[in-house]
Scaffold this active site. Structure first.
Site, PDB file in Angstrom:
ATOM      1  N   CYS A   2       0.882  -1.086  -0.054  1.00  0.00           N
ATOM      2  CA  CYS A   2       0.227   0.115   0.154  1.00  0.00           C
ATOM      3  C   CYS A   2       1.022   1.373  -0.047  1.00  0.00           C
ATOM      4  CB  CYS A   2      -0.903   0.084   1.096  1.00  0.00           C
ATOM      5  SG  CYS A   2      -1.758  -1.410   1.400  1.00  0.00           S
ATOM      6  N   ARG A  27       3.207   0.120  -5.357  1.00  0.00           N
ATOM      7  CA  ARG A  27       3.079  -0.413  -4.056  1.00  0.00           C
ATOM      8  C   ARG A  27       1.734  -0.932  -3.848  1.00  0.00           C
ATOM      9  NH1 ARG A  27       6.749   1.420  -0.574  1.00  0.00           N
ATOM     10  NH2 ARG A  27       5.500   0.714   1.167  1.00  0.00           N
ATOM     11  N   TRP A  75      -3.023  -2.532  -1.453  1.00  0.00           N
ATOM     12  CA  TRP A  75      -2.827  -3.956  -1.935  1.00  0.00           C
ATOM     13  C   TRP A  75      -3.670  -4.633  -0.829  1.00  0.00           C
ATOM     14  CZ3 TRP A  75       0.005  -8.130   0.109  1.00  0.00           C
ATOM     15  CH2 TRP A  75       0.213  -9.168  -0.703  1.00  0.00           C
ATOM     16  N   ASN A 101      -0.591   1.736   5.864  1.00  0.00           N
ATOM     17  CA  ASN A 101      -0.003   0.680   5.186  1.00  0.00           C
ATOM     18  C   ASN A 101       0.971  -0.258   6.048  1.00  0.00           C
ATOM     19  OD1 ASN A 101       3.327   0.690   3.813  1.00  0.00           O
ATOM     20  ND2 ASN A 101       2.084  -0.906   3.661  1.00  0.00           N
ATOM     21  N   GLY A 102       0.437  -1.454   6.166  1.00  0.00           N
ATOM     22  CA  GLY A 102       0.807  -2.476   6.967  1.00  0.00           C
ATOM     23  C   GLY A 102      -0.150  -3.465   7.581  1.00  0.00           C
ATOM     24  N   GLU A 488      15.167 -17.166 -12.437  1.00  0.00           N
ATOM     25  CA  GLU A 488      14.891 -15.797 -12.886  1.00  0.00           C
ATOM     26  C   GLU A 488      13.989 -15.522 -14.065  1.00  0.00           C
ATOM     27  OE1 GLU A 488      14.479 -13.143 -10.919  1.00  0.00           O
ATOM     28  OE2 GLU A 488      14.578 -11.500 -12.291  1.00  0.00           O
ATOM     29  N   LYS A 492      10.268 -14.138 -13.936  1.00  0.00           N
ATOM     30  CA  LYS A 492       9.543 -13.016 -14.927  1.00  0.00           C
ATOM     31  C   LYS A 492       8.592 -13.352 -15.579  1.00  0.00           C
ATOM     32  CE  LYS A 492      11.149 -10.509 -13.085  1.00  0.00           C
ATOM     33  NZ  LYS A 492      12.412 -10.305 -12.045  1.00  0.00           N
ATOM     34  N   GLU A 495       5.132 -13.919 -13.419  1.00  0.00           N
ATOM     35  CA  GLU A 495       4.643 -12.502 -12.988  1.00  0.00           C
ATOM     36  C   GLU A 495       4.002 -11.836 -13.683  1.00  0.00           C
ATOM     37  OE1 GLU A 495       7.161 -10.314 -10.456  1.00  0.00           O
ATOM     38  OE2 GLU A 495       9.134 -10.793 -11.865  1.00  0.00           O
ATOM     39  N   HIS A 511      15.305 -36.085 -13.201  1.00  0.00           N
ATOM     40  CA  HIS A 511      14.755 -36.530 -12.228  1.00  0.00           C
ATOM     41  C   HIS A 511      13.065 -36.219 -11.880  1.00  0.00           C
ATOM     42  CE1 HIS A 511      18.499 -37.767 -10.906  1.00  0.00           C
ATOM     43  NE2 HIS A 511      19.215 -36.468 -11.055  1.00  0.00           N
ATOM     44  N   LYS A 610       5.195  -3.903  -5.586  1.00  0.00           N
ATOM     45  CA  LYS A 610       6.597  -3.654  -5.669  1.00  0.00           C
ATOM     46  C   LYS A 610       7.251  -4.066  -4.490  1.00  0.00           C
ATOM     47  CE  LYS A 610      10.105  -2.630  -7.958  1.00  0.00           C
ATOM     48  NZ  LYS A 610      10.578  -3.670  -8.698  1.00  0.00           N
TER      49      LYS A 610
HETATM   50  C1  F6R Z   1      10.054 -10.188  -8.952  1.00  0.00           C
HETATM   51  C2  F6R Z   1      10.278  -9.123  -7.541  1.00  0.00           C
HETATM   52  C3  F6R Z   1      10.000  -9.452  -6.384  1.00  0.00           C
HETATM   53  C4  F6R Z   1      11.226  -8.888  -5.586  1.00  0.00           C
HETATM   54  C5  F6R Z   1      10.855  -9.529  -3.950  1.00  0.00           C
HETATM   55  C6  F6R Z   1      11.737  -8.919  -3.066  1.00  0.00           C
HETATM   56  O1  F6R Z   1      10.452  -9.257 -10.142  1.00  0.00           O
HETATM   57  O2  F6R Z   1      10.283  -7.870  -7.906  1.00  0.00           O
HETATM   58  O3  F6R Z   1      10.276 -10.980  -6.410  1.00  0.00           O
HETATM   59  O4  F6R Z   1      12.386  -9.346  -5.805  1.00  0.00           O
HETATM   60  O5  F6R Z   1       9.468  -9.136  -3.585  1.00  0.00           O
HETATM   61  O6  F6R Z   1      11.716  -7.655  -3.099  1.00  0.00           O
HETATM   62  P1  F6R Z   1      13.140  -6.486  -2.447  1.00  0.00           P
HETATM   63  O7  F6R Z   1      14.162  -6.891  -3.237  1.00  0.00           O
HETATM   64  O8  F6R Z   1      12.502  -5.084  -2.552  1.00  0.00           O
HETATM   65  O9  F6R Z   1      13.290  -7.191  -1.205  1.00  0.00           O
END
Ligand code: F6R
Length: 615
Positions: A2, A27, A75, A101-102, A488, A492, A495, A511, A610
């Protein structure tokens, strides 16, 4: 997660708040709302959906303007996204409005207590409990808003950044923080409150980052009062100067932030390296490490904690530290680490990686490591973030703001810091020769150009993406340094295009995952490795003989894989430890193009935010 925004000053707060919320949409973006006071009347508006929906609704409300206001982009944690669950939440008397937020962990207990006192609730949120708790304290003890907030918060377990308005005191806002981020932009006779500095970057460069357990009472044309929530003692705020510019947080002609951020990687890495590399003198300067050199020389084990993409960079770091510096490394999900009883002591080094510097699990894991006496080194992108402040020392990645929810430049710049740490450690521990140290320095400084070359294949990647965009599943395989890249690449794709994807070490395929292979299952194989190249070729053969389709990422000049793969994307040749920086580029681009072609919201994928400031 949020995002919260507030304003106290002389301008019309509504437009400032709406613009600020748009910058904080990363956020959370499932619902939003504002409350605006003109000094006499407070009006508010909430809406499910993105900020533009709120804007449409606001157009229908007459006279919603005034110099004081609060706003929120959500969020969902407690209660589905809806108009009712959106913030601001109002107290039973209709006098207090609050954005939060929290997570209030003991909200059920508090809610029962309030229901027994005659309070009622319309939403499913923990926030509505909090605003009524403040009201209860305020009414029963006949207190001013600031005092009531303070006393109410002492009963709260959980995390919060809040901003509260009171109809009876229309010229002030009360803000408080524990666990979730909150900062105050200090303008001339005006104040901006926000979850990060982006909403007020064009108005003031002066910022106070509220610390955990602090509260501030912000009033028009009066000095702001800073207090500790626990004992009401005065706090002297530290005013920091912002280096960030507005330009840095805009799209600059790119269709999406994610694409801009993918393309920014050569520059971002240059910025990460700036001032830290001196090839002539054979020096890597990382002041956070230099200060604690003894610890690094003597440490027996490094533990790296992180979440998501940052965890993948940690995994690449493990290969770097072990292969180059010969140090034993464990990589842990912060969310697991914090609830285990990890064997850590004062001789241990814990490296915490986080783009946002606000990830709740990583923050909690750091606190646990510190309790156990470990020294914590933070690698963060956001300057002044909670993790940066909580760490004993560390390095910023200096990647610039990352707005796209899918992390890209944060990943490669985190690996850059890990690489610098690994080669520096190898040097000070005497496990590599001067010649090979200098060679590593040359290699890292050449990354910028190699990524530029890899980006030139964007059109080819787009073509390949078109071919596979309708797949329902996708497998990603890599070995050694490229195993984290397989993970990774899969993350990507999942998500932002919502296609199921899994990353595996190539040799693990036999396996289990090989059972999935058929003509409809594409496999992305990262086949740049020199070590084990033949083995990767065999893995590809195994997939082909089961009619699987292969998209191969290969080094320039590759011969064998080209003969058997369905689609091939070349990347520049480089030494093994540098490959993850380069091979991730086509995978980032592929997930981007597929998501765009499928019409998905690339920068704000569903259900995500984010910074994950909740457990
Ligand atoms: C994926 C992504 C998330 C963050 C994760 C950790 O693209 O962005 O998996 O990597 O939420 O976030 P940070 O790095 O801000 O601790």
């Amino acid at each position: 997660m949020c995002g919260i925004v507030g304003y106290v000053g002389n301008k019309d707060s509504l437009s400032i708040i709406i613009k600020g919320l748009k910058r904080l949409e990363y956020r959370g973006y499932d619902s939003s709302g504002v409350a605006i006071s003109d000094g006499n009347t407070t009006r508010f508006c909430k809406s499910k959906g993105k900020i533009n929906k709120l804007e449409k609704k606001l157009k229908k409300i007459k006279d919603i303007s005034g110099p004081i206001g609060i706003g929120h982009t959500r969020w969902a944690t407690h209660g589905e996204p809806s108009d009712i669950n959106a913030h601001p939440h109002m107290s039973n008397s209709g006098k207090l409005l609050l954005v939060h937020n929290g997570i209030i962990e003991n909200y059920n207990t508090l809610k029962e207590k309030l229901i027994n006192e005659g309070f009622s609730f319309v939403s499913e949120t923990d926030t509505e409990v909090l605003v009524n708790l403040i009201e209860f304290v305020k009414q029963s003890e006949k207190l001013k808003l600031g005092e009531a907030v303070q006393i109410a918060l002492r009963q709260v377990i959980g995390a919060y950044a809040i901003c509260v308005m009171d109809y009876d005191r229309p010229n002030e806002l009360v803000v408080a923080k524990l666990g979730s981020p909150l900062c105050i932009g200090m303008g001339k006779n005006e104040f901006y409150i926000a979850s990060d500095v982006s909403p007020f970057i064009e108005f003031t460069k002066k910022v106070v980052y509220l610390k955990d357990g602090e509260l501030a009472i912000i009033r028009n044309h009066k000095p702001t009062i800073f207090r500790k929530i626990s004992d009401n003692s005065k706090v002297l705020p530290t005013i920091s100067r912002l280096e960030l510019s507005l330009e840095k947080i805009e799209k600059k002609g790119y269709k999406h932030f994610m694409l801009k951020e993918i393309y920014e990687q050569p520059k971002a890495i240059r910025d990460t390296l700036r001032g830290r590399l001196n090839i002539k003198k054979g020096i890597v300067k990382l002041s956070g490490m230099d200060e604690y050199m003894d610890k690094f020389i003597n440490c027996k084990k490094l533990t790296i904690i992180a979440c998501g993409t940052s965890w993948h960079s940690a995994l690449a770091g493990e290969y770097m530290f072990e292969k180059i510096a010969k140090v034993s490394v464990e990589v842990e999900y912060a969310s697991e680490f914090r609830y285990r009883d990890p064997v850590i002591d004062k001789n241990d080094i814990v490296i915490a990686i986080s783009q946002s510097g606000e990830t709740a699990d990583t923050l909690a894991a750091i606190k646990l490591a510190k309790q156990k006496g470990a020294y914590v080194y933070g690698i963060c992108n956001v300057v002044g973030s909670s993790i940066a402040r909580e760490s004993d020392s560390g390095s910023y990645t200096h990647a610039g703001p990352e707005i796209g929810v899918a992390s890209t430049k944060a990943f490669t710049t985190q690996m850059t810091i890990l690489y610098l740490m690994a080669i520096k450690l190898a040097k000070i521990r005497g496990v590599i020769s001067k010649k090979s140290f200098i060679n590593y320095l040359h290699e890292i400084s050449a990354i910028e150009n190699k990524i530029k070359i890899a980006l030139k294949n964007d059109n080819l990647v787009k073509k390949v993406s078109k071919k596979y965009m309708n797949s329902k599943n996708c497998l990603y395989l890599g070995r050694g340094y490229n195993f984290p890249i397989a993970l990774e690449g899969a993350l990507k794709l999942k998500e932002i295009s919502y296609i199921h994807a899994e990353g595996y070490p190539a040799a693990e395929m036999k396996h289990g995952p090989i059972a999935l292979i058929d003509k409809d299952m594409p496999t992305v194989v990262i086949a740049t490795n020199k070590i084990n190249y033949d083995k990767i070729v065999s893995n590809i053969q195994e997939i082909k003989s089961r009619k699987g389709k292969i998209i191969a990422i290969v080094s320039k000049g590759d011969k064998e894989v080209k003969k058997i793969a369905d689609d091939v994307i070349e990347v520049p040749e480089c030494i093994e430890s540098i490959t993850p920086f380069i091979t991730v580029i086509p995978l980032q681009l592929m997930s981007y193009h597929i998501a765009v072609m499928l019409g998905k919201n690339v920068d704000q994928p569903r259900n995500l935010a984010k910074s994950v400031t909740v457990e």
